[in-house]
Design an enzyme around this catalytic site. Structure first.
Site, PDB file in Angstrom:
ATOM      1  CE1 TYR A  33       0.131   2.039   4.258  1.00  0.00           C
ATOM      2  CE2 TYR A  33       1.069  -0.167   4.442  1.00  0.00           C
ATOM      3  CZ  TYR A  33       0.890   1.115   4.949  1.00  0.00           C
ATOM      4  OH  TYR A  33       1.484   1.465   6.133  1.00  0.00           O
ATOM      5  NE  ARG A  52       7.021   4.183   0.392  1.00  0.00           N
ATOM      6  CZ  ARG A  52       6.769   4.961   1.446  1.00  0.00           C
ATOM      7  NH1 ARG A  52       7.734   5.236   2.309  1.00  0.00           N
ATOM      8  NH2 ARG A  52       5.575   5.476   1.641  1.00  0.00           N
ATOM      9  NE  ARG A 101      -5.449 -19.538   5.162  1.00  0.00           N
ATOM     10  CZ  ARG A 101      -4.491 -20.237   5.759  1.00  0.00           C
ATOM     11  NH1 ARG A 101      -4.396 -21.553   5.530  1.00  0.00           N
ATOM     12  NH2 ARG A 101      -3.638 -19.660   6.584  1.00  0.00           N
ATOM     13  CE  LYS A 148       3.187   3.229   3.165  1.00  0.00           C
ATOM     14  NZ  LYS A 148       3.639   3.452   4.567  1.00  0.00           N
ATOM     15  CD  GLU A 180      10.108   2.107  10.608  1.00  0.00           C
ATOM     16  OE1 GLU A 180      10.104   3.076   9.832  1.00  0.00           O
ATOM     17  OE2 GLU A 180      10.045   0.933  10.224  1.00  0.00           O
ATOM     18  CG  LEU A 205       8.332   2.816   4.915  1.00  0.00           C
ATOM     19  CD1 LEU A 205       8.113   1.627   3.979  1.00  0.00           C
ATOM     20  CD2 LEU A 205       6.997   3.448   5.294  1.00  0.00           C
TER      21      LEU A 205
END
Length: 285
Positions: A33, A52, A101, A148, A180, A205
């Protein structure tokens, strides 16, 4: 009125947006995302976010179904359809519906692309003016924080632990060093005036706002060190702050109830926030 969202090529009302229970983003957090800030109806630092996104997709062998140019046009259309003046656009891409799945990557699966807008007050924010309090917590996230992904449960747990402790956020600690925040990059300004933040690696990140702020700090003549620092060093710092796409810069005034500096937002954080916003307003597309 309901928001208009984007789902796999269509602009539809949010209540009409449906995704399969077999989507791998739902089952495995097999998705990436990005969040782009919107100021005055325009996109801030969007090229960096989309670059990114492409990197995250490459790291996970995830197919981006449209070009970055098309993504930008989708974002701008959503801003227009929802009359968004200030806030953000959330973009999520999952590997899609595998039909059932299974842990292995499926073959020839169509990715699921979702975008939606969020109204947020970015410019006039009490936390930016007054600062935030953070606590330190062990960093229990996976080892590829440079990608991310939507696998954010550990970050949610850290955020909730901070709120339950009467703080605003958490700084995460691994091997005695700060990595972070729960959803932001972390910085300190030493007694000598040096700006310190964790170096780029798989441990953090690679923040788009972080990159811009370091460039602005360098242009302002601030000494910069990209290295690890401890909570103890942070507590002795002149000031501290965090950055992200939709907070820009928020000062940190205490860590584990220990007052940072004079307990008020520091001048470096204030200056960088002002310069960043001024440039964002003038260059947003």
């Amino acid at each position: 009125m309901e928001r208009i969202v984007y789902l796999n090529g269509k602009y539809i009302s949010e209540s009409d947006a449906k995704i399969s229970i077999f989507d791998r983003g739902f089952l495995f957090a097999d998705a990436v995302y990005e969040v782009t800030a919107v100021l005055d109806g325009k996109l801030v630092d969007n090229a960096g976010h989309l670059a990114r996104l492409k990197r995250s997709c490459g790291e996970l062998d995830l197919e981006l179904p449209v070009t970055t140019e098309k993504l930008t046009s989708i974002q701008k259309e959503l801003v227009k359809l929802n009359n968004l003046k200030e806030g953000g656009i959330y973009l999520q891409l999952s590997r899609g519906n595998a039909g059932d799945r299974d842990f292995a990557y499926p073959v020839d699966t169509k990715p699921t692309l979702v975008l939606f807008t969020q109204v947020r007050s970015l410019l006039e924010c009490p936390k930016a003016k007054n600062g935030i309090k953070v606590i330190s917590l062990p960093d229990i996230r996976w080892k590829r924080r440079d990608i991310k992904t939507v696998g954010l449960l550990a970050s949610c747990m850290a955020k909730q632990a901070a709120l339950s402790a009467g703080a605003d956020d958490a700084w995460l600690v691994e091997d005695s060093y700060v990595t972070e925040g729960s959803a932001n990059n972390a910085y300190i300004v030493t007694a000598e005036g040096t700006l310190v933040t964790h170096h780029l690696s798989n441990d953090i990140l690679h923040g788009i706002t972080r990159k811009s702020l370091l460039q602005l700090a360098e242009e302002a003549g601030i000494q910069i060190e990209e290295r690890r620092f401890t909570i103890e060093e942070a507590c002795e710092a002149r000031e501290a702050f965090v950055s992200s796409a939709t907070t820009f810069v928020w000062p940190v005034i205490s860590i584990d109830d220990y007052q940072i500096g004079d307990g008020k937002p520091g001048p470096v954080a204030g200056m960088l926030r002002k310069i960043y916003i001024d440039i964002a307003l003038s260059t947003a597309d």
